[in-house]
Design an enzyme around this catalytic site. Structure first.
Site, PDB file in Angstrom:
ATOM      1  N   SER A 141      22.161  38.266  57.428  1.00  0.00           N
ATOM      2  CA  SER A 141      22.288  38.174  55.972  1.00  0.00           C
ATOM      3  C   SER A 141      21.340  39.177  55.338  1.00  0.00           C
ATOM      4  CB  SER A 141      21.931  36.762  55.496  1.00  0.00           C
ATOM      5  OG  SER A 141      21.798  36.706  54.087  1.00  0.00           O
ATOM      6  N   TYR A 154      16.185  29.847  55.259  1.00  0.00           N
ATOM      7  CA  TYR A 154      17.406  30.568  55.613  1.00  0.00           C
ATOM      8  C   TYR A 154      17.089  32.037  55.902  1.00  0.00           C
ATOM      9  CZ  TYR A 154      22.121  32.510  55.136  1.00  0.00           C
ATOM     10  OH  TYR A 154      23.309  33.168  55.359  1.00  0.00           O
TER      11      TYR A 154
END
Length: 249
Positions: A141, A154
Site C-alpha cells: 500500500s 496498517y
C-alpha cells in the site's frame, strides 16, 4: 512456463481479490481461491471468466499456522504445483495510535505480514524442493511508503511487507523465484465506495492524489498480471506504486 499455470490468491471474495482472480483466469490460470469462509466465494466462482478454468475454493485464516498449511496442501493436491502466489488478503484499521489495543495490533500484523510471510515460506519451499521457478506478488500500500494519520498499524504492516519483498527476492534469486509487491492508492472497490460516499471525505481523499482519480480494481489486477508474466522476467524485489503520483509528493 508452458502448459497450465496455477495461482494461489488470498482474499478473493470481493473487490480487489476478485478482480485479480478474474484477470488471472482470463490469462489461463487455474486458481486456488481463499477466504475465511468458502461461502463468501460464491460470486467469484460464478464469474464467467472462471467458467473454463479449474477454481478451488479454500478456507484460509492467515492468523493460523495450521490453516495456512492446510490451505496450501489442499491447493497443491487439487491443482498441482503452484506457479504464482498472490498475497492479497489484509486487515485494515483506522484508529489513533493512542487507542490501538494489543488485540487489534495482533489481528492486523498477523494477517497482513506474519500470515503472508509463512504462506510465502511454504510456496518458496515447494518451488525449491522441485527446482521450479515461481512468482510472488504481494499487495502492499502507499500507506507502507508514506505517512498518514490514523493508519499506523496498517501502514506498519504494509511497510513490513515491502521489506519482506526485498528480503525474499534476494534470498531466492538463485532459485528463480521472483518476489514483487504492488502499492496501490485508494482503490474504488464496493466497500470503498461506501466509505467515500460522503462528498467531503471523497474530496479529501482525491486531494492527496496528484492525478485526482482513484484506481480501479482492474488496474491493480493488470499490474499483478504483468508482474507474473514472462515480460517481467527481470523484475524482482520491486514495489510498484499504482498510485496516481501520490508517493512522488
Amino acid at each position: 512456463m508452458g502448459g497450465t499455470r496455477r495461482a494461489f490468491v488470498t482474499g478473493t471474495s470481493a473487490g480487489l481479490g476478485r478482480a485479480i482472480a478474474v484477470a488471472l483466469a482470463r490469462e489461463g490460470y487455474d486458481l486456488a481461491l481463499t477466504e475465511l469462509s468458502t461461502d463468501a466465494l460464491k460470486d467469484t466462482l460464478a464469474d464467467p471468466a472462471l467458467a473454463n478454468r479449474k477454481a478451488v475454493p479454500i478456507a484460509l485464516d492467515l492468523r493460523s499456522q495450521d490453516s495456512i498449511k492446510a490451505a496450501f496442501e489442499k491447493a497443491t493436491k487439487e491443482l498441482g504445483d503452484i506457479d504464482l502466489l498472490v498475497n492479497n488478503a489484509g486487515r485494515a484499521l483506522l484508529k489513533p495510535v493512542t487507542d490501538v489495543t494489543e488485540a487489534e495490533w495482533d489481528d492486523v500484523i498477523d494477517t497482513n505480514l506474519k500470515g503472508a510471510f509463512f504462506l510465502s515460506q511454504l510456496f518458496g519451499r515447494a518451488c525449491i524442493a522441485k527446482n521450479r521457478p515461481g512468482v510472488i506478488v504481494s499487495m502492499a500500500s502507499t500507506h507502507g511508503m508514506t505517512g498518514i494519520a490514523g493508519r499506523s498499524v496498517y501502514g506498519i504492516s504494509k511497510a513490513g511487507l515491502i521489506n519482506m519483498t526485498r528480503m525474499l527476492a534476494i534470498e531466492w534469486a538463485d532459485n528463480n523465484i521472483r518476489v514483487n509487491a504492488i502499492a496501490p492508492t485508494t482503490v474504488m472497490t464496493e466497500s470503498r465506495q461506501q466509505l467515500l460516499a460522503d462528498p467531503e471525505k471523497r474530496a479529501a481523499a482525491l486531494a492527496r492524489i496528484p492525478s485526482r482519480r482513484f484506481a480501479t480494481p482492474e488496474e491493480i489486477a493488470a499490474a499483478v498480471v504483468y508482474l507474473a508474466s514472462p515480460g517481467a522476467a527481470s523484475v524482482t524485489e520491486h514495489t510498484l506504486p499504482v498510485d496516481g503520483g501520490l508517493t512522488a509528493i
